[in-house]
Scaffold this active site. Structure first.
Site, PDB file in Angstrom:
ATOM      1  N   TYR A 129       0.878  -1.174   0.000  1.00  0.00           N
ATOM      2  CA  TYR A 129       0.000   0.000   0.000  1.00  0.00           C
ATOM      3  C   TYR A 129       0.913   1.222   0.000  1.00  0.00           C
ATOM      4  O   TYR A 129       2.103   1.118  -0.329  1.00  0.00           O
ATOM      5  CB  TYR A 129      -0.877  -0.122   1.268  1.00  0.00           C
ATOM      6  CG  TYR A 129      -2.064   0.785   1.345  1.00  0.00           C
ATOM      7  CD1 TYR A 129      -3.146   0.645   0.476  1.00  0.00           C
ATOM      8  CD2 TYR A 129      -2.126   1.792   2.318  1.00  0.00           C
ATOM      9  CE1 TYR A 129      -4.237   1.492   0.570  1.00  0.00           C
ATOM     10  CE2 TYR A 129      -3.222   2.625   2.404  1.00  0.00           C
ATOM     11  CZ  TYR A 129      -4.271   2.474   1.525  1.00  0.00           C
ATOM     12  OH  TYR A 129      -5.349   3.304   1.614  1.00  0.00           O
ATOM     13  N   ARG A 182      -5.237  10.036 -11.487  1.00  0.00           N
ATOM     14  CA  ARG A 182      -4.632  10.787 -10.370  1.00  0.00           C
ATOM     15  C   ARG A 182      -4.181   9.758  -9.350  1.00  0.00           C
ATOM     16  O   ARG A 182      -4.877   9.486  -8.399  1.00  0.00           O
ATOM     17  CB  ARG A 182      -5.674  11.770  -9.801  1.00  0.00           C
ATOM     18  CG  ARG A 182      -5.173  12.777  -8.820  1.00  0.00           C
ATOM     19  CD  ARG A 182      -4.774  12.179  -7.467  1.00  0.00           C
ATOM     20  NE  ARG A 182      -5.788  12.089  -6.464  1.00  0.00           N
ATOM     21  CZ  ARG A 182      -5.862  11.101  -5.560  1.00  0.00           C
ATOM     22  NH1 ARG A 182      -5.008  10.094  -5.539  1.00  0.00           N
ATOM     23  NH2 ARG A 182      -6.826  11.093  -4.658  1.00  0.00           N
ATOM     24  N   LYS A 200      -5.413  -1.672  -2.706  1.00  0.00           N
ATOM     25  CA  LYS A 200      -6.617  -1.400  -1.894  1.00  0.00           C
ATOM     26  C   LYS A 200      -7.335  -2.710  -1.585  1.00  0.00           C
ATOM     27  O   LYS A 200      -7.837  -2.926  -0.472  1.00  0.00           O
ATOM     28  CB  LYS A 200      -7.566  -0.461  -2.654  1.00  0.00           C
ATOM     29  CG  LYS A 200      -7.019   0.958  -2.826  1.00  0.00           C
ATOM     30  CD  LYS A 200      -7.434   1.886  -1.692  1.00  0.00           C
ATOM     31  CE  LYS A 200      -6.672   3.198  -1.772  1.00  0.00           C
ATOM     32  NZ  LYS A 200      -6.903   4.091  -0.645  1.00  0.00           N
ATOM     33  N   GLU A 271     -11.524   4.846  -7.256  1.00  0.00           N
ATOM     34  CA  GLU A 271     -10.269   5.207  -6.606  1.00  0.00           C
ATOM     35  C   GLU A 271      -9.359   5.964  -7.555  1.00  0.00           C
ATOM     36  O   GLU A 271      -9.151   5.548  -8.697  1.00  0.00           O
ATOM     37  CB  GLU A 271      -9.577   3.904  -6.145  1.00  0.00           C
ATOM     38  CG  GLU A 271      -8.447   4.102  -5.181  1.00  0.00           C
ATOM     39  CD  GLU A 271      -8.876   4.624  -3.820  1.00  0.00           C
ATOM     40  OE1 GLU A 271      -9.757   4.043  -3.188  1.00  0.00           O
ATOM     41  OE2 GLU A 271      -8.292   5.653  -3.392  1.00  0.00           O
ATOM     42  N   ASP A 272      -8.841   7.062  -7.070  1.00  0.00           N
ATOM     43  CA  ASP A 272      -7.810   7.830  -7.786  1.00  0.00           C
ATOM     44  C   ASP A 272      -8.222   8.265  -9.189  1.00  0.00           C
ATOM     45  O   ASP A 272      -7.463   8.132 -10.166  1.00  0.00           O
ATOM     46  CB  ASP A 272      -6.474   7.068  -7.763  1.00  0.00           C
ATOM     47  CG  ASP A 272      -5.870   7.069  -6.349  1.00  0.00           C
ATOM     48  OD1 ASP A 272      -6.557   7.518  -5.409  1.00  0.00           O
ATOM     49  OD2 ASP A 272      -4.720   6.641  -6.186  1.00  0.00           O
ATOM     50  N   ASP A 294     -13.742   6.596  -2.751  1.00  0.00           N
ATOM     51  CA  ASP A 294     -12.938   6.532  -1.536  1.00  0.00           C
ATOM     52  C   ASP A 294     -12.178   7.830  -1.285  1.00  0.00           C
ATOM     53  O   ASP A 294     -12.071   8.282  -0.141  1.00  0.00           O
ATOM     54  CB  ASP A 294     -11.967   5.357  -1.688  1.00  0.00           C
ATOM     55  CG  ASP A 294     -11.083   5.172  -0.482  1.00  0.00           C
ATOM     56  OD1 ASP A 294     -11.596   5.311   0.632  1.00  0.00           O
ATOM     57  OD2 ASP A 294      -9.893   4.882  -0.663  1.00  0.00           O
ATOM     58  N   ASP A 295     -11.655   8.448  -2.343  1.00  0.00           N
ATOM     59  CA  ASP A 295     -10.856   9.674  -2.155  1.00  0.00           C
ATOM     60  C   ASP A 295     -11.722  10.825  -1.665  1.00  0.00           C
ATOM     61  O   ASP A 295     -11.270  11.666  -0.894  1.00  0.00           O
ATOM     62  CB  ASP A 295     -10.171  10.061  -3.470  1.00  0.00           C
ATOM     63  CG  ASP A 295      -9.226   8.966  -3.904  1.00  0.00           C
ATOM     64  OD1 ASP A 295      -8.230   8.755  -3.209  1.00  0.00           O
ATOM     65  OD2 ASP A 295      -9.530   8.296  -4.912  1.00  0.00           O
ATOM     66  N   ASN A 445      -0.118  11.715  -0.275  1.00  0.00           N
ATOM     67  CA  ASN A 445       0.659  10.486  -0.490  1.00  0.00           C
ATOM     68  C   ASN A 445       1.356  10.529  -1.843  1.00  0.00           C
ATOM     69  O   ASN A 445       0.923  11.268  -2.717  1.00  0.00           O
ATOM     70  CB  ASN A 445      -0.286   9.274  -0.478  1.00  0.00           C
ATOM     71  CG  ASN A 445      -0.966   9.097   0.858  1.00  0.00           C
ATOM     72  OD1 ASN A 445      -0.347   9.204   1.901  1.00  0.00           O
ATOM     73  ND2 ASN A 445      -2.262   8.848   0.820  1.00  0.00           N
TER      74      ASN A 445
HETATM   75  N1  LIG Z   1      -4.496  10.374   3.380  1.00  0.00           N
HETATM   76  C1  LIG Z   1      -5.490   9.953   2.641  1.00  0.00           C
HETATM   77  O1  LIG Z   1      -6.266   9.087   3.035  1.00  0.00           O
HETATM   78  C2  LIG Z   1      -5.707  10.562   1.287  1.00  0.00           C
HETATM   79  C3  LIG Z   1      -6.917  10.347   0.637  1.00  0.00           C
HETATM   80  C4  LIG Z   1      -7.135  10.918  -0.606  1.00  0.00           C
HETATM   81  C5  LIG Z   1      -6.139  11.670  -1.197  1.00  0.00           C
HETATM   82  N2  LIG Z   1      -4.953  11.828  -0.557  1.00  0.00           N
HETATM   83  C6  LIG Z   1      -3.876  12.601  -1.169  1.00  0.00           C
HETATM   84  O2  LIG Z   1      -4.284  13.927  -1.355  1.00  0.00           O
HETATM   85  C7  LIG Z   1      -3.631  14.479  -2.475  1.00  0.00           C
HETATM   86  C8  LIG Z   1      -4.649  15.214  -3.324  1.00  0.00           C
HETATM   87  O3  LIG Z   1      -5.629  14.341  -3.806  1.00  0.00           O
HETATM   88  P1  LIG Z   1      -6.869  14.926  -4.639  1.00  0.00           P
HETATM   89  O4  LIG Z   1      -7.629  13.766  -5.139  1.00  0.00           O
HETATM   90  O5  LIG Z   1      -7.607  15.925  -3.859  1.00  0.00           O
HETATM   91  O6  LIG Z   1      -6.075  15.613  -5.840  1.00  0.00           O
HETATM   92  P2  LIG Z   1      -6.574  16.742  -6.810  1.00  0.00           P
HETATM   93  O7  LIG Z   1      -5.624  16.744  -7.940  1.00  0.00           O
HETATM   94  O8  LIG Z   1      -8.021  16.562  -7.077  1.00  0.00           O
HETATM   95  O9  LIG Z   1      -6.378  18.095  -5.976  1.00  0.00           O
HETATM   96  C9  LIG Z   1      -5.162  18.682  -5.647  1.00  0.00           C
HETATM   97  C10 LIG Z   1      -5.445  20.096  -5.166  1.00  0.00           C
HETATM   98  O10 LIG Z   1      -4.255  20.636  -4.623  1.00  0.00           O
HETATM   99  C11 LIG Z   1      -4.105  21.975  -5.104  1.00  0.00           C
HETATM  100  N3  LIG Z   1      -2.709  22.380  -5.097  1.00  0.00           N
HETATM  101  C12 LIG Z   1      -1.732  22.070  -5.978  1.00  0.00           C
HETATM  102  N4  LIG Z   1      -0.594  22.707  -5.664  1.00  0.00           N
HETATM  103  C13 LIG Z   1      -0.852  23.449  -4.558  1.00  0.00           C
HETATM  104  C14 LIG Z   1      -0.086  24.334  -3.760  1.00  0.00           C
HETATM  105  N5  LIG Z   1       1.186  24.572  -4.036  1.00  0.00           N
HETATM  106  N6  LIG Z   1      -0.687  24.920  -2.703  1.00  0.00           N
HETATM  107  C15 LIG Z   1      -1.971  24.666  -2.400  1.00  0.00           C
HETATM  108  N7  LIG Z   1      -2.748  23.830  -3.118  1.00  0.00           N
HETATM  109  C16 LIG Z   1      -2.196  23.234  -4.184  1.00  0.00           C
HETATM  110  C17 LIG Z   1      -4.684  21.935  -6.503  1.00  0.00           C
HETATM  111  O11 LIG Z   1      -5.002  23.239  -6.946  1.00  0.00           O
HETATM  112  C18 LIG Z   1      -5.904  21.060  -6.258  1.00  0.00           C
HETATM  113  O12 LIG Z   1      -6.950  21.862  -5.768  1.00  0.00           O
HETATM  114  C19 LIG Z   1      -2.907  13.323  -3.146  1.00  0.00           C
HETATM  115  O13 LIG Z   1      -1.545  13.384  -2.814  1.00  0.00           O
HETATM  116  C20 LIG Z   1      -3.502  12.103  -2.539  1.00  0.00           C
HETATM  117  O14 LIG Z   1      -2.573  11.052  -2.435  1.00  0.00           O
HETATM  118  C21 LIG Z   1      -4.716  11.292   0.672  1.00  0.00           C
HETATM  119  O1  LIG Z   2      -4.084   5.338  -1.341  1.00  0.00           O
HETATM  120  C1  LIG Z   2      -3.917   5.907  -0.261  1.00  0.00           C
HETATM  121  O2  LIG Z   2      -2.998   5.592   0.506  1.00  0.00           O
HETATM  122  C2  LIG Z   2      -4.855   6.984   0.218  1.00  0.00           C
HETATM  123  C3  LIG Z   2      -5.634   7.691  -0.817  1.00  0.00           C
HETATM  124  O3  LIG Z   2      -6.622   6.898  -1.390  1.00  0.00           O
HETATM  125  C4  LIG Z   2      -4.825   8.395  -1.846  1.00  0.00           C
HETATM  126  O4  LIG Z   2      -5.278   8.465  -2.978  1.00  0.00           O
HETATM  127  O5  LIG Z   2      -3.760   8.906  -1.501  1.00  0.00           O
HETATM  128 MG   LIG Z   3      -6.921   7.157  -3.403  1.00  0.00          MG
END
Ligand SMILES: NC(=O)c1ccc[n+]([C@@H]2O[C@H](COP(=O)([O-])OP(=O)(O)OC[C@H]3O[C@@H](n4cnc5c(N)ncnc54)[C@H](O)[C@@H]3O)[C@@H](O)[C@H]2O)c1
Ligand SMILES: O=C(O)C[C@H](O)C(=O)O
Ligand SMILES: [Mg+2]
Length: 603
Positions: A129, A182, A200, A271-272, A294-295, A445
């Site tokens: 993961y 993504r 996942k 997902e993603d 999930d996201d 991540n």
């Molecule tokens: N921890 C978790 O469980 C979890 C879950 C989902 C997503 N994520 C992580 O979150 C991140 C974003 O996912 P997402 O689906 O929302 O992506 P996304 O591409 O939909 O959104 C990214 C956002 O970040 C903004 N951004 C880019 N550069 C920036 C900066 N310098 N300052 C401020 N904002 C900025 C973009 O404008 C956009 O609004 C990924 O790295 C993903 O791995 C983590």
């Molecule tokens: O995959 C993960 O670890 C969390 C989340 O779904 C992500 O997209 O970052």
């Molecule tokens: Mg994800």
């Protein structure tokens, strides 16, 4: 409500570990070498002699029978010696070597693979993961040896209804689907994103006990806009730009129709997907099919549980949540999902409508603070744009450091995908937070994309912070015997329970109430004592237990809404009459656990 009695996970594990009870039989439709080459049924040298006779395996294996325990020990020995032999090599080399050895076992013998995964989840989750799965996706075309899951491409239009029958399992319960657009914070990885559904679903087996014969990872390959991949001669996906608009949606529509025609009771986890499709597909399908994103939704529930935990960590009543200033950095599918759910929660707590409770939340994207002055604002972010008069001293597009200095927020939550944007200056500014225990959530991540490291957070923002990251970091040694606790705020704490609870409820859709129940369950899981130490989420070692609790909460919410149709022999009436404890027990009983079952051949 906040002191959920803990379940003796370790004793459960101990009693089932290498138990001598005879497991129920497993029907197999093949014989001989075909069984040895099928990881669902293969036991390697573990086939007893009588079974070798029954299944035409005599002579196809060395004569000595090796027990499951011995096979387990042998694998762990090779894993440990690989760890030793790769010491000092770059992280990526070591992680990929670990992934390879696990993947080889996955491809050969799933029972043994899932047993070592479940028993060593804390060590192995970072391999199968996040973060290693990100590296695997980046290198997938080169790492590819054997297919896993199904691939539906833009070239398969019109064929999906028949293709879905190529999958060998009669029943599928859980599908994780991506279009690779993504992948974590790594961007568009096209077909190589298949690693994410695989990882996942491994967590589904490990945490929720979904039977691995009933899972299906799926890649919808509609092309890629990643130039590097398009030019890579080894790239395994379609070498064309991504489909857009109706063309794109017609592919997803066809896939969803095909899946639910063959398996009307399956659950599909999106997902993603890049943001525009994440939201569009969620709205398009959530009332028609049993699916969730999930996201957007899983992440929101985990983040909300963490935000409520930070209120408790300050020694404040939960009702104080409405007074917390929360800065969300990243206005994508995850960030907006979190805001939506957090605002729903505040609105319920304050007894006000959602429009009236947005003041405490501040949203930034790559162009800084989002205000109503923004031209070309994304419609999904528009509801959270600030009126300039409500953010006195700040301007449209104000930078993160300006925002933090001005607002002195209680919480800084990153879902931007940009590594290191919570830099020294920003973290130091959090020392001025109005909170007694400021919270830093660097949720992006994989590790390289986290907004800051755990060590930097404690070093610059101070020792009294609460810290969480999406990918795992080691706890931080603060000296004098003090430890800065690192939480893993990852949707893995919820999606397995959302899937399992929904499955066992037999609900045909996944509602906001079911998702809210999941989040509340996670929020109430930790004791006050743990929360005081900055521990907001359970250890990943307890993931089966938290998943059972979350699953039960989801199931009960489905029952309360009149959506539970039952599963197998257990009908809606029986589900309705189960107490909370009985529901948890029912869920736990239905978790698959890896042991060798006697194989019975049937033509
Ligand atoms: N921890 C978790 O469980 C979890 C879950 C989902 C997503 N994520 C992580 O979150 C991140 C974003 O996912 P997402 O689906 O929302 O992506 P996304 O591409 O939909 O959104 C990214 C956002 O970040 C903004 N951004 C880019 N550069 C920036 C900066 N310098 N300052 C401020 N904002 C900025 C973009 O404008 C956009 O609004 C990924 O790295 C993903 O791995 C983590
Ligand atoms: O995959 C993960 O670890 C969390 C989340 O779904 C992500 O997209 O970052
Ligand atoms: Mg994800």
């Amino acid at each position: 409500m906040w002191n959920v009695a803990r379940f003796a996970t370790s004793s459960l594990r101990r009693s089932r570990r290498f138990s001598t009870a005879i497991p129920g039989p497993c029907i197999v439709h093949k014989r001989g070498a075909d069984i040895l080459h099928d990881p669902w049924f293969n036991k390697d040298t573990g086939f007893p002699l009588t079974e070798r006779d029954r299944l035409g395996l005599r002579g196809l294996l060395p004569p000595r029978v090796i027990s499951f325990e011995q096979q387990y020990a042998r694998f762990m020995e090779s894993y440990r010696s690989l760890e030793k032999n790769t010491q000092g090599q770059p992280n990526s080399v070591v992680s990929l070597a670990k992934w390879r050895i696990l993947n080889r076992l996955h491809d050969r013998n799933e029972t043994l693979y899932y047993r070592v995964l479940i028993d060593n989840i804390k060590d192995f989750a970072p391999i199968i993961y996040t973060p290693t799965v990100g590296l695997v996706c980046q290198n997938y075309s080169g790492l590819f040896r054997r297919p896993r899951g199904m691939y539906f491409s833009a070239k398969d239009k019109g064929e999906m209804m028949s293709m879905i029958y190529n999958w060998p399992a009669q029943q599928v319960d859980m599908i994780v689907l991506t279009d690779g657009s993504r992948i974590l914070g790594l961007g568009d990885l096209g077909v190589q994103g298949i690693g994410i559904p695989i990882g996942k679903l491994d967590m589904y087996v490990a945490a929720a006990g979904i039977n691995p014969q009933r899972i299906l990872p799926v890649m919808l390959d509609v092309g890629t806009n990643n130039e590097k991949l398009l030019e890579d001669r080894l790239y395994l996906g379609l070498r064309q730009p991504r489909l857009e608009g109706e063309e794109y949606l017609s592919i997803v529509d066809e896939f969803m129709e095909a899946v639910f025609t063959r398996w009307p009771k399956a659950i599909v986890q999106f997902e993603d997907f890049q943001m525009k499709w994440a939201f569009e597909t969620l709205q398009r399908y959530r009332k028609r099919f049993c699916m969730f994103n999930d996201d957007v939704q899983g992440t929101a529930g985990v983040a909300l549980a963490g935000l409520l935990g930070t209120v408790r960590a300050q020694g404040r009543p939960l009702s104080d949540f409405v007074n917390q200033k929360i800065v969300v950095v990243g206005a994508g599918s995850a960030g907006l999902g979190v805001l939506n759910m957090a605002i729903q929660a505040v609105s319920r707590m304050a007894g006000k409508n959602e429009a009236a409770v947005k003041n405490q939340f501040f949203l930034l994207d790559k162009d800084g603070l989002i205000t109503k002055e923004r031209t070309n604002i994304d419609p999904a972010a528009a509801p959270f744009a600030k009126d300039l008069k409500d953010v006195e001293g700040l301007r449209e597009g104000a930078s993160l450091i300006e925002v933090v200095k001005k607002l002195k927020p209680h919480v800084l939550l990153g879902l931007s995908g940009v590594g290191g944007i919570f830099n020294e200056e920003v973290l130091k500014a959090m020392r001025e937070s109005e909170s007694t225990k400021p919270a830093i959530f660097a949720m992006s991540n994989p590790t390289m994309n986290a907004e800051c490291t755990a060590a930097d957070a404690f070093k610059y923002a101070g020792e009294n912070i609460v810290f969480a990251s999406g990918s795992p970091f080691e706890n931080v040694d603060l000296g004098n015997g003090k430890v800065g606790h690192v939480n893993q705020a990852n949707n893995m704490y919820l999606f397995p329970g959302i899937g399992l609870g929904t499955l066992l409820s037999g609900a045909r859709i996944i509602t906001d109430e079911m998702l809210q129940a999941a989040s509340e369950c996670l929020a109430s899981y930790m004791t006050d004592e743990e929360i005081q130490k900055g521990i907001l989420y359970p250890s990943v070692n307890n993931i089966r237990h938290i998943t059972a609790e979350v699953g039960a909460a989801v199931l009960r919410a489905a029952v309360a809404e009149g959506l539970a149709e039952g599963y197998g022999d257990v009908g809606p009436r029986e589900l309705r009459h189960m107490s909370k404890e009985e529901t948890v027990e029912y869920i736990t009983r239905n978790m698959w656990f890896p042991v060798y079952s006697p194989l019975v051949h049937e033509k």
